[in-house]
Design a protein around this motif. Structure first.
Motif, PDB file in Angstrom:
ATOM      1  N   LEU A 120     -30.769   9.404 -71.990  1.00  0.00           N
ATOM      2  CA  LEU A 120     -29.657   8.803 -72.711  1.00  0.00           C
ATOM      3  C   LEU A 120     -28.425   9.700 -72.737  1.00  0.00           C
ATOM      4  CD1 LEU A 120     -31.696   7.308 -75.668  1.00  0.00           C
ATOM      5  CD2 LEU A 120     -30.363   5.983 -74.016  1.00  0.00           C
ATOM      6  N   GLU A 121     -28.609  11.014 -72.680  1.00  0.00           N
ATOM      7  CA  GLU A 121     -27.464  11.925 -72.691  1.00  0.00           C
ATOM      8  C   GLU A 121     -26.648  11.780 -71.412  1.00  0.00           C
ATOM      9  OE1 GLU A 121     -27.408  16.238 -74.278  1.00  0.00           O
ATOM     10  OE2 GLU A 121     -27.789  16.410 -72.116  1.00  0.00           O
ATOM     11  N   LYS A 122     -27.337  11.676 -70.286  1.00  0.00           N
ATOM     12  CA  LYS A 122     -26.657  11.544 -68.999  1.00  0.00           C
ATOM     13  C   LYS A 122     -26.516  10.090 -68.566  1.00  0.00           C
ATOM     14  CE  LYS A 122     -28.543  15.967 -67.367  1.00  0.00           C
ATOM     15  NZ  LYS A 122     -29.384  16.627 -66.325  1.00  0.00           N
ATOM     16  N   MET A 123     -27.145   9.171 -69.320  1.00  0.00           N
ATOM     17  CA  MET A 123     -27.191   7.749 -68.958  1.00  0.00           C
ATOM     18  C   MET A 123     -27.709   7.597 -67.521  1.00  0.00           C
ATOM     19  SD  MET A 123     -26.424   6.230 -71.726  1.00  0.00           S
ATOM     20  CE  MET A 123     -25.882   4.542 -71.523  1.00  0.00           C
ATOM     21  N   GLU A 124     -28.789   8.325 -67.240  1.00  0.00           N
ATOM     22  CA  GLU A 124     -29.406   8.307 -65.915  1.00  0.00           C
ATOM     23  C   GLU A 124     -30.805   7.712 -65.985  1.00  0.00           C
ATOM     24  OE1 GLU A 124     -27.246  12.229 -63.900  1.00  0.00           O
ATOM     25  OE2 GLU A 124     -29.407  12.248 -64.330  1.00  0.00           O
ATOM     26  N   ASP A 125     -31.125   6.897 -64.992  1.00  0.00           N
ATOM     27  CA  ASP A 125     -32.422   6.232 -64.913  1.00  0.00           C
ATOM     28  C   ASP A 125     -33.122   6.703 -63.651  1.00  0.00           C
ATOM     29  OD1 ASP A 125     -34.526   4.491 -65.398  1.00  0.00           O
ATOM     30  OD2 ASP A 125     -33.553   2.817 -64.391  1.00  0.00           O
ATOM     31  N   ARG A 126     -34.362   7.166 -63.805  1.00  0.00           N
ATOM     32  CA  ARG A 126     -35.139   7.585 -62.638  1.00  0.00           C
ATOM     33  C   ARG A 126     -36.416   6.767 -62.583  1.00  0.00           C
ATOM     34  NH1 ARG A 126     -34.930  12.153 -59.213  1.00  0.00           N
ATOM     35  NH2 ARG A 126     -36.482  11.805 -57.589  1.00  0.00           N
ATOM     36  N   GLN A 127     -36.576   5.961 -61.550  1.00  0.00           N
ATOM     37  CA  GLN A 127     -37.784   5.158 -61.378  1.00  0.00           C
ATOM     38  C   GLN A 127     -38.630   5.743 -60.261  1.00  0.00           C
ATOM     39  OE1 GLN A 127     -36.745   0.997 -60.885  1.00  0.00           O
ATOM     40  NE2 GLN A 127     -36.250   0.768 -63.049  1.00  0.00           N
ATOM     41  N   ILE A 128     -39.929   5.921 -60.536  1.00  0.00           N
ATOM     42  CA  ILE A 128     -40.877   6.471 -59.569  1.00  0.00           C
ATOM     43  C   ILE A 128     -41.906   5.382 -59.286  1.00  0.00           C
ATOM     44  CG2 ILE A 128     -42.556   8.274 -59.085  1.00  0.00           C
ATOM     45  CD1 ILE A 128     -40.108   8.804 -61.898  1.00  0.00           C
ATOM     46  N   PHE A 154     -58.614  -1.420 -58.501  1.00  0.00           N
ATOM     47  CA  PHE A 154     -59.527  -2.029 -59.461  1.00  0.00           C
ATOM     48  C   PHE A 154     -60.184  -1.027 -60.415  1.00  0.00           C
ATOM     49  CE2 PHE A 154     -59.552  -4.798 -55.706  1.00  0.00           C
ATOM     50  CZ  PHE A 154     -59.101  -5.969 -56.288  1.00  0.00           C
ATOM     51  N   ASP A 155     -59.999   0.275 -60.203  1.00  0.00           N
ATOM     52  CA  ASP A 155     -60.747   1.226 -61.010  1.00  0.00           C
ATOM     53  C   ASP A 155     -59.929   2.466 -61.339  1.00  0.00           C
ATOM     54  OD1 ASP A 155     -60.655   2.069 -58.422  1.00  0.00           O
ATOM     55  OD2 ASP A 155     -62.784   2.446 -58.191  1.00  0.00           O
ATOM     56  N   PHE A 156     -60.340   3.148 -62.396  1.00  0.00           N
ATOM     57  CA  PHE A 156     -59.694   4.363 -62.871  1.00  0.00           C
ATOM     58  C   PHE A 156     -60.042   5.518 -61.929  1.00  0.00           C
ATOM     59  CE2 PHE A 156     -59.904   8.231 -65.468  1.00  0.00           C
ATOM     60  CZ  PHE A 156     -58.615   8.262 -65.970  1.00  0.00           C
ATOM     61  N   ARG A 157     -59.033   6.356 -61.609  1.00  0.00           N
ATOM     62  CA  ARG A 157     -59.250   7.426 -60.628  1.00  0.00           C
ATOM     63  C   ARG A 157     -58.817   8.802 -61.124  1.00  0.00           C
ATOM     64  NH1 ARG A 157     -60.245   5.892 -55.359  1.00  0.00           N
ATOM     65  NH2 ARG A 157     -61.483   3.984 -55.410  1.00  0.00           N
ATOM     66  N   GLY A 158     -58.643   9.002 -62.426  1.00  0.00           N
ATOM     67  CA  GLY A 158     -58.352  10.330 -62.921  1.00  0.00           C
ATOM     68  C   GLY A 158     -56.949  10.473 -63.492  1.00  0.00           C
ATOM     69  N   PHE A 159     -56.483  11.726 -63.560  1.00  0.00           N
ATOM     70  CA  PHE A 159     -55.197  12.030 -64.171  1.00  0.00           C
ATOM     71  C   PHE A 159     -54.319  12.832 -63.210  1.00  0.00           C
ATOM     72  CE2 PHE A 159     -58.181  11.529 -67.688  1.00  0.00           C
ATOM     73  CZ  PHE A 159     -57.482  10.649 -68.501  1.00  0.00           C
ATOM     74  N   ALA A 160     -53.013  12.725 -63.419  1.00  0.00           N
ATOM     75  CA  ALA A 160     -52.041  13.474 -62.629  1.00  0.00           C
ATOM     76  C   ALA A 160     -50.911  13.894 -63.559  1.00  0.00           C
ATOM     77  CB  ALA A 160     -51.509  12.622 -61.474  1.00  0.00           C
ATOM     78  N   LYS A 161     -49.989  14.716 -63.046  1.00  0.00           N
ATOM     79  CA  LYS A 161     -48.822  15.088 -63.839  1.00  0.00           C
ATOM     80  C   LYS A 161     -47.566  14.979 -62.983  1.00  0.00           C
ATOM     81  CE  LYS A 161     -49.559  20.066 -63.156  1.00  0.00           C
ATOM     82  NZ  LYS A 161     -49.753  21.359 -63.860  1.00  0.00           N
ATOM     83  N   CYS A 162     -46.475  14.625 -63.649  1.00  0.00           N
ATOM     84  CA  CYS A 162     -45.187  14.468 -62.974  1.00  0.00           C
ATOM     85  C   CYS A 162     -44.209  15.487 -63.560  1.00  0.00           C
ATOM     86  CB  CYS A 162     -44.660  13.039 -63.180  1.00  0.00           C
ATOM     87  SG  CYS A 162     -42.992  12.766 -62.542  1.00  0.00           S
ATOM     88  N   ASP A 163     -43.700  16.384 -62.719  1.00  0.00           N
ATOM     89  CA  ASP A 163     -42.731  17.379 -63.152  1.00  0.00           C
ATOM     90  C   ASP A 163     -41.424  16.678 -63.540  1.00  0.00           C
ATOM     91  OD1 ASP A 163     -40.405  19.318 -62.694  1.00  0.00           O
ATOM     92  OD2 ASP A 163     -42.126  20.666 -62.554  1.00  0.00           O
ATOM     93  N   LEU A 164     -40.918  16.942 -64.736  1.00  0.00           N
ATOM     94  CA  LEU A 164     -39.736  16.239 -65.234  1.00  0.00           C
ATOM     95  C   LEU A 164     -38.429  16.780 -64.660  1.00  0.00           C
ATOM     96  CD1 LEU A 164     -40.843  15.677 -68.925  1.00  0.00           C
ATOM     97  CD2 LEU A 164     -40.381  13.912 -67.217  1.00  0.00           C
ATOM     98  N   ASP A 165     -38.489  17.848 -63.881  1.00  0.00           N
ATOM     99  CA  ASP A 165     -37.301  18.342 -63.172  1.00  0.00           C
ATOM    100  C   ASP A 165     -37.237  17.801 -61.748  1.00  0.00           C
ATOM    101  OD1 ASP A 165     -36.236  19.827 -65.283  1.00  0.00           O
ATOM    102  OD2 ASP A 165     -37.475  21.579 -64.790  1.00  0.00           O
ATOM    103  N   THR A 166     -38.363  17.880 -61.057  1.00  0.00           N
ATOM    104  CA  THR A 166     -38.398  17.487 -59.645  1.00  0.00           C
ATOM    105  C   THR A 166     -38.965  16.089 -59.438  1.00  0.00           C
ATOM    106  OG1 THR A 166     -40.622  18.394 -59.297  1.00  0.00           O
ATOM    107  CG2 THR A 166     -38.748  19.906 -59.022  1.00  0.00           C
ATOM    108  N   PHE A 167     -39.673  15.554 -60.444  1.00  0.00           N
ATOM    109  CA  PHE A 167     -40.374  14.257 -60.389  1.00  0.00           C
ATOM    110  C   PHE A 167     -41.462  14.248 -59.310  1.00  0.00           C
ATOM    111  CE2 PHE A 167     -36.361  13.330 -62.465  1.00  0.00           C
ATOM    112  CZ  PHE A 167     -36.809  12.667 -63.601  1.00  0.00           C
ATOM    113  N   GLU A 168     -41.963  15.430 -58.966  1.00  0.00           N
ATOM    114  CA  GLU A 168     -43.091  15.538 -58.040  1.00  0.00           C
ATOM    115  C   GLU A 168     -44.387  15.280 -58.800  1.00  0.00           C
ATOM    116  OE1 GLU A 168     -45.228  18.790 -55.042  1.00  0.00           O
ATOM    117  OE2 GLU A 168     -43.484  19.366 -56.255  1.00  0.00           O
ATOM    118  N   ILE A 169     -45.272  14.491 -58.192  1.00  0.00           N
ATOM    119  CA  ILE A 169     -46.553  14.144 -58.809  1.00  0.00           C
ATOM    120  C   ILE A 169     -47.668  14.945 -58.165  1.00  0.00           C
ATOM    121  CG2 ILE A 169     -48.233  12.304 -59.205  1.00  0.00           C
ATOM    122  CD1 ILE A 169     -45.910  10.332 -59.246  1.00  0.00           C
TER     123      ILE A 169
END
Length: 221
Positions: A120-128, A154-169
């Motif tokens: 909201l500060e930068k009014m920027e939208d990032r869709q991954i 169809f099935d659950f496959r675990g967890f991941a993380k997305c870096d909030l600077d680079t948006f790398e998963i």
């Protein structure tokens, strides 16, 4: 002779919902059965809500879009589905990341087409967008990363993380055999440090003999 014609109106009873009774007070209703179609609410209505970002105003999630209502009552569209003409695609606000950003999901009929981060500060939208192999579901924030639940078609496959600077998963490697677990639910604690999955095993089609297991795991260690 006088001929009298009678009109007979047949009354048809409405189809009764179909369910599987698991126990005395637990029933399962399959919402994809025609008999249960009236029980299924519209997903866009289920997820419609409003929440406050104190420095900016109120975030509205009505009609499958996300808007900002400022303190003077002005409404501004922030973001919408990348498929606006698709009735089965909409946005669902998930949670605030900090005092200026929030995470949301790009929903479809079967899961998530992806997720987004709005600043909201930068009014920027990032869709991954989700990969061909996995759908991603934002669950919590851990330091400078979003914790994501991964699901195959169809099935659950675990967890991941997305870096909030680079948006790398990147995947979170855990010594758990998800492929052979019938995962029913998953949850991540608010600070993203640990998670739990609920798995189920059953020996009959009606699931009356189901056994449930909760597995708790550390995501940061």
């Amino acid at each position: 002779a006088e001929t009298v014609t009678e009109t007979v109106t047949e009354t048809t009873e409405a189809a009764q919902p179909v369910f599987t009774e698991i126990s005395e007070n637990i029933r399962i209703y399959d919402l994809y059965l025609p008999e249960n179609s009236e029980l299924k609410p519209e997903d866009k209505i289920i997820y419609a809500d409003k929440f406050e970002m104190p420095d900016y105003g109120v975030i509205s999630n009505d009609d499958g879009k996300i808007s900002l209502i400022t303190n003077d009552g002005t409404e501004k569209l922030l973001t919408e589905s990348p498929y606006p003409d698709n009735a089965y695609s909409w946005l669902r606000r998930d949670f605030a990341i900090d005092d200026r950003r929030f995470a949301y999901s790009i929903c479809n009929e079967w899961g998530n087409s992806g997720f987004g981060v709005y600043d909201l500060e930068k009014m920027e939208d990032r869709q991954i967008m989700s990969s061909e192999e996995y759908d991603y579901f934002p669950k919590a924030v851990c330091e400078n990363s979003l914790i994501l639940a991964k699901r195959g078609h169809f099935d659950f496959r675990g967890f991941a993380k997305c870096d909030l600077d680079t948006f790398e998963i990147t995947d979170i490697a855990l010594p758990i055999d998800y492929a052979n677990m019938s995962i029913r639910e998953n949850a991540v604690c608010e600070n993203g440090s640990s998670a739990a999955v609920l798995s189920m095993e059953h020996t009959d089609n009606e699931r009356k003999s189901a056994e449930y297991t909760v597995t708790v795991m550390s995501l940061d260690k």
